[in-house]
Design a protein around this motif. Structure first.
Motif, PDB file in Angstrom:
ATOM      1  N   GLN A 277      -1.252   0.890   6.937  1.00 47.17           N
ATOM      2  CA  GLN A 277      -2.649   0.574   7.224  1.00 47.17           C
ATOM      3  C   GLN A 277      -2.755  -0.580   8.199  1.00 47.17           C
ATOM      4  O   GLN A 277      -1.818  -1.356   8.366  1.00 47.17           O
ATOM      5  CB  GLN A 277      -3.380   0.198   5.935  1.00 47.17           C
ATOM      6  N   ASP A 278      -3.931  -0.685   8.814  1.00 48.29           N
ATOM      7  CA  ASP A 278      -4.293  -1.845   9.627  1.00 48.29           C
ATOM      8  C   ASP A 278      -5.162  -2.735   8.746  1.00 48.29           C
ATOM      9  O   ASP A 278      -6.283  -2.352   8.388  1.00 48.29           O
ATOM     10  CB  ASP A 278      -5.092  -1.420  10.869  1.00 48.29           C
ATOM     11  N   LEU A 279      -4.654  -3.920   8.391  1.00 48.54           N
ATOM     12  CA  LEU A 279      -5.388  -4.828   7.510  1.00 48.54           C
ATOM     13  C   LEU A 279      -5.364  -6.242   8.061  1.00 48.54           C
ATOM     14  O   LEU A 279      -4.399  -6.648   8.722  1.00 48.54           O
ATOM     15  CB  LEU A 279      -4.786  -4.828   6.103  1.00 48.54           C
TER      16      LEU A 279
ATOM     17  N   LYS B   2      -9.244  -6.911   4.646  1.00 54.82           N
ATOM     18  CA  LYS B   2     -10.230  -5.972   5.175  1.00 54.82           C
ATOM     19  C   LYS B   2      -9.532  -4.962   6.067  1.00 54.82           C
ATOM     20  O   LYS B   2      -8.600  -5.293   6.789  1.00 54.82           O
ATOM     21  CB  LYS B   2     -11.304  -6.699   5.985  1.00 54.82           C
ATOM     22  N   ASN B   3     -10.029  -3.728   6.019  1.00 57.26           N
ATOM     23  CA  ASN B   3      -9.484  -2.680   6.872  1.00 57.26           C
ATOM     24  C   ASN B   3     -10.144  -2.729   8.247  1.00 57.26           C
ATOM     25  O   ASN B   3     -10.966  -3.611   8.522  1.00 57.26           O
ATOM     26  CB  ASN B   3      -9.617  -1.304   6.209  1.00 57.26           C
ATOM     27  N   SER B   4      -9.817  -1.789   9.109  1.00 59.42           N
ATOM     28  CA  SER B   4     -10.330  -1.790  10.480  1.00 59.42           C
ATOM     29  C   SER B   4     -11.839  -1.546  10.560  1.00 59.42           C
ATOM     30  O   SER B   4     -12.464  -1.865  11.565  1.00 59.42           O
ATOM     31  CB  SER B   4      -9.587  -0.759  11.332  1.00 59.42           C
TER      32      SER B   4
ATOM     33  N   VAL C  75     -10.872  -4.351   0.945  1.00 62.32           N
ATOM     34  CA  VAL C  75     -10.038  -3.443   0.146  1.00 62.32           C
ATOM     35  C   VAL C  75      -9.345  -4.182  -0.999  1.00 62.32           C
ATOM     36  O   VAL C  75      -8.868  -3.554  -1.934  1.00 62.32           O
ATOM     37  CB  VAL C  75      -9.003  -2.699   1.017  1.00 62.32           C
TER      38      VAL C  75
ATOM     39  N   GLN D 273      -0.764  -4.385  11.779  1.00 61.52           N
ATOM     40  CA  GLN D 273      -1.059  -3.027  12.223  1.00 61.52           C
ATOM     41  C   GLN D 273       0.006  -2.077  11.682  1.00 61.52           C
ATOM     42  O   GLN D 273       1.201  -2.368  11.755  1.00 61.52           O
ATOM     43  CB  GLN D 273      -1.082  -2.940  13.758  1.00 61.52           C
TER      44      GLN D 273
ATOM     45  N   CYS E 270      -3.428 -10.611  10.840  1.00 63.67           N
ATOM     46  CA  CYS E 270      -3.638  -9.161  10.873  1.00 63.67           C
ATOM     47  C   CYS E 270      -2.299  -8.448  10.960  1.00 63.67           C
ATOM     48  O   CYS E 270      -1.332  -8.983  11.523  1.00 63.67           O
ATOM     49  CB  CYS E 270      -4.491  -8.759  12.079  1.00 63.67           C
TER      50      CYS E 270
ATOM     51  N   SER F 295       0.845  -1.189   0.000  1.00 62.07           N
ATOM     52  CA  SER F 295       0.000   0.000   0.000  1.00 62.07           C
ATOM     53  C   SER F 295       0.883   1.242   0.000  1.00 62.07           C
ATOM     54  O   SER F 295       2.033   1.189   0.418  1.00 62.07           O
ATOM     55  CB  SER F 295      -0.894  -0.007   1.239  1.00 62.07           C
TER      56      SER F 295
END
Length: 128
Positions: free
Chosen positions: A58-60, A95-97, A102, A73, A71, A54
């Motif tokens: 991001q948190d994914l 998936k995001n938070s 995404v 962070q 996951c 990215s």
């Protein structure tokens, strides 16, 4: 500032917003994308290479259907291996938070012997 310059300024904002949305796009891949089993219905176990990148941290989380696998962070780039088990073609998502998807990818399960279309090699009866 007159009306024409205001329109010119507004017409510049839309492409910049579209560019900003595209630049935050995530490149996501799981390899291999197919898994071979001997017979349909068998479980396929494999080690998959999972990569995503990215523009921003991001948190994914990675999901197999609804099952959360991993996951990360405040991460910008991931390159890892993960043991996965499939019994049928499945969808993998990032998936995001806010639990929004995404990125996604399918991994297909194929069998080498398809019983439905297999031709019988000898007859049920024999003279000898």
């Amino acid at each position: 500032m007159n009306f024409n310059s205001a329109l010119l300024c507004l017409s510049c904002i839309a492409p910049l917003q579209a560019f900003a949305e595209q630049s935050s796009a995530i490149r996501f891949a799981i390899k291999p994308i197919t898994c071979m089993v001997k017979q349909a219905g068998q479980a396929c176990e494999m080690t998959a290479k999972i990569t995503w990148q990215s523009e921003q941290k991001q948190d994914l989380c990675l999901y197999q259907q609804q099952l959360q696998l991993a996951c990360w962070q405040q991460t910008q780039k991931v390159n890892t291996n993960k043991a996965i088990k499939l019994e049928k073609t499945m969808r993998f998502t990032l998936k995001n938070s806010q639990q929004q998807v995404v990125a996604e990818q399918m991994i297909e399960v194929h069998s080498s012997a398809n019983q439905k279309y297999r031709r019988k090699l000898k007859s049920d009866w024999s003279v000898f």
